[in-house]
Design an enzyme around this catalytic site. Structure first.
Site, PDB file in Angstrom:
ATOM      1  N   ASN A   1       0.736  -1.441  -0.135  1.00 57.90           N
ATOM      2  CA  ASN A   1      -0.256  -0.017   0.170  1.00 57.90           C
ATOM      3  C   ASN A   1       0.889   1.275   0.131  1.00 57.90           C
ATOM      4  O   ASN A   1       1.190   1.682   1.022  1.00 57.90           O
ATOM      5  CB  ASN A   1      -0.917   0.004   1.066  1.00 57.90           C
ATOM      6  N   GLU A   2       1.127   1.711  -1.166  1.00 54.47           N
ATOM      7  CA  GLU A   2       1.961   2.878  -1.159  1.00 54.47           C
ATOM      8  C   GLU A   2       1.247   4.346  -0.757  1.00 54.47           C
ATOM      9  O   GLU A   2       0.036   4.137  -0.787  1.00 54.47           O
ATOM     10  CB  GLU A   2       2.379   2.913  -2.704  1.00 54.47           C
ATOM     11  N   PRO A   3       2.150   5.321  -0.841  1.00 56.50           N
ATOM     12  CA  PRO A   3       1.708   6.584  -0.557  1.00 56.50           C
ATOM     13  C   PRO A   3       0.547   6.985  -1.362  1.00 56.50           C
ATOM     14  O   PRO A   3       0.322   6.531  -2.492  1.00 56.50           O
ATOM     15  CB  PRO A   3       2.857   7.379  -0.868  1.00 56.50           C
TER      16      PRO A   3
END
Ligand code: F6R
Length: 644
Positions: free
Chosen positions: A176-178
């Site tokens: 879950n990236e920025p």
């Protein structure tokens, strides 16, 4: 081990009963700091094992959410040990992995499928049908439904009892990236560039790292009944500080865990080093003022108020939480002078000791005037990158300097370079069979095959000849250059073997042969593959084994830091200044390592070439010394003494 406040009533070392944790002033996530990741991993594995047993006693299944990457490896090692030695059964365990690269074949060496089987599943009695890892081969048309089904499957077995997490430098959990939404579920995501850079070494180059992944969502993770996040090393220190002390933000998805009622972060000393209570404890609590803490506080204050040490006043100390220190020391004046002197005494242009001089206040002994020195270099170039200036001085000042390259460094040579050298060699011999074989191996290589033994040997030779060019430039005779080729490194892949007796024997026999008065070694624990740490462990084990032997009875050990980080000012015991000419000489020595120039294969999280980083770092250390009130040097190399 340091536990953050309000932990007294907990029933196990790290277990936090839901709802009982009150936040400290700055920390919003419960966390426990261990001396090292090994000890910490054992405690986490124990918690998981107890949960599995408890569920088995209740006659129910235990649903585990699992992570890959470097952080959980020792936890899995310990779980395997529990299975083998203590009969821990995984027959009641169902697992869901957080993520998988997309697209990705399960039998690919870099797949998380491969990782999980190699580190855990192949060694325990889990039923294959109870293993769930997102499928990297699913067709793009089916993927949407596939992700929904993954979520439903977790729900159908009652949700995750325990979720193990690592954290990326972007603040990702899972992938879950920025920008990830707090309500997100399992889905396909585009990987952040930083994440791909971090994975580049495993894929032998960033171009081979997939751009996408399938990941459980934030909501999937947050629904777990218990969450334990692991973070090791200085690389994680900044993101850990922001996650634990910062505001909840989608820009650092791990901050969403601040809302979870039963999450614990397990940290080591390095990853916790940016937390306020560790970095600047005087701002949050009354301190026990050790000599080291005093130095740290004074240097910090000097930087904070932008004044050299000798200009700090009682008022400065009082305003920044150090009134207790001043009360104890009498006055700012006394404390300033004492710390100033300590800093001044770290500086020397004579790293091997100044012959026939009073050495009371020098970092090294004057006697013997000519010392035998071993510079251990984990890879064939760390010597010049990290301490090229000091290396040069030691030679010029007449010491008997030996260089010991601990590993061959062969995996960091590109196929293009190897091919170039093989093709050159082909023109020089009529016995072409062996070289043609190598060229064939190189050209038929895929991202999933490792180099043949011959190609590895060619790559090792390239690094060896580059090293000799550099050591000759610094006027070290070839007989003083030792290529140890420690066996733990020779796997052909980024993953290395554990240290064996053979590795330690090799280290001991060199030390035995040279009988050094000084040893220099890389104390840099942040290199992306952990090779520096293993090489340092090999030295520590060798010293432990030999500590009562005559060969090292007069030996002092100095640790330098590699290309990634420098010692904090308060940690430095010896600072060796360099003139502008010496900076250029060091640069030239680094340039001999041509295979590591321009297109650096394993550069960690910094895209600059090694010589640029080294120069910036040495300049910065000099600047810090100047700012603290010392003379204005062009550059400084820094060392910390290790006592054994
Ligand atoms: C792995 C995963 C990632 C890693 C993170 C840290 O399944 O989901 O979030 O946990 O990138 O990786 P390491 O542990 O290699 O630093």
């Amino acid at each position: 081990m340091i536990v953050n406040a309000k932990m007294d009533n907990t029933k196990s070392l790290i277990f936090k009963p839901a709802g009982q944790f009150e936040e400290t002033r700055f920390e919003k996530i419960h966390n426990v700091i261990f001396d090292d990741s090994e000890e910490a991993s054992k405690i986490v594995a124990l918690e998981i094992a107890e949960l599995i047993k408890q569920k088995a006693d209740e006659g129910s299944m235990c649903v585990l959410g699992l992570a890959t990457g470097s952080s959980p490896i020792k936890v899995y090692e310990e779980l395997v040990r529990f299975h083998k030695e203590d009969n821990l059964s995984f027959s009641n365990v169902i697992t869901f992995n957080l993520d998988e690269y997309f697209p990705m074949q399960p039998d690919d060496l870099q797949s998380y499928y491969h990782f999980m089987h190699e580190h855990l599943f192949n060694h325990v009695d889990i039923l294959p049908e109870n293993i769930n890892i997102p499928d990297g081969t699913i067709s793009p048309e089916d993927i949407y439904q596939y992700c929904i089904d993954y979520e439903l499957k977790i729900k159908a077995v009652g949700g995750l009892d325990f979720q193990l997490l690592g954290i990326g430098r972007t603040g990702h959990i899972g992938f879950n990236e920025p920008g990830s939404h707090y309500n997100s579920g399992t889905r396909v995501i585009t990987l952040d560039h930083i994440t791909r850079e971090d994975a580049a070494s495993a894929f032998i180059g960033i171009d081979n790292v997939p751009k996408k992944a399938i990941t459980m969502g934030i909501n999937t993770i947050k629904n777990a009944k218990r969450i334990v996040l692991l973070a090791w090393g200085l690389n994680k220190a900044k993101v850990i500080q922001k996650t634990i002390e910062g505001q909840v933000t989608s820009q650092i998805p791990a901050t969403y865990l601040q809302d979870h009622k039963n999450a614990t972060f397990i940290l080591d000393e390095e990853s916790s080093s940016e937390l306020i209570r560790i970095k600047t404890p005087w701002l949050v609590t009354s301190c026990i003022w050790t000599d080291e803490l005093k130095k740290k506080a004074v240097f910090w204050l000097s930087e904070k108020v932008n004044k050299p040490i000798l200009k700090l006043t009682d008022k400065d100390y009082n305003e920044y939480g150090m009134s207790g220190l001043i009360a104890k020391e009498g006055s700012a004046y006394d404390l300033n002078i004492s710390i100033f002197n300590q800093l001044q005494h770290t500086i020397t242009g004579w790293p091997g000791g100044k012959p026939n001089a009073d050495d009371t206040n020098r970092p090294e002994r004057a006697f013997p005037p000519k010392k035998r020195v071993i510079i251990f270099s984990p890879h064939p170039d760390d010597d010049v990158i990290s301490m090229g200036g000091t290396f040069d001085r030691l030679v010029q000042q007449g010491h008997d300097v030996h260089i010991a390259y601990q590993t061959s460094g062969n995996i960091a040579v590109t196929d293009e370079d190897a091919r170039k050298f093989a093709e050159t060699a082909l023109t020089l011999t009529s016995d072409t069979k062996k070289i043609e074989g190598m060229l064939k191996d190189i050209q038929s290589k895929t991202s999933n095959t490792i180099d043949s033994k011959e190609v590895r040997s060619l790559k090792g030779t390239i690094r060896r000849t580059e090293s000799l060019a550099a050591t000759r430039y610094l006027e070290v005779p070839d007989t003083n250059v030792h290529f140890l080729n420690l066996p733990f490194y020779e796997t052909g892949t980024v993953k290395k073997n554990n240290l064996s007796e053979e590795d330690i024997d090799i280290m001991c026999s060199l030390i035995e042969e040279i009988k050094p008065h000084q040893i220099y070694a890389a104390g840099d624990l942040a290199d992306p593959h952990g090779t520096h740490k293993v090489c340092l462990d090999a030295l520590f084990m060798a010293l432990e084994r030999m500590k009562y032997e005559d060969a090292i009875k007069d030996c002092w050990v100095w640790l330098y830091r590699g290309a990634w980080f420098e010692w904090d000012s308060h940690e430095i015991d010896m600072a060796v200044p360099m003139s502008p000419d010496q900076v250029i000489k060091k640069r030239n020595a680094i340039f001999f390592h041509q295979s590591q120039k321009d297109k650096v294969m394993f550069r960690g999280d910094d895209s600059r070439e090694f010589w640029v980083r080294a120069e910036d770092r040495n300049r910065l250390t000099a600047k810090k010394y100047h700012q603290l009130g010392m003379a204005d040097y062009a550059a400084i190399e820094a060392f910390k003494r290790y006592y054994f």
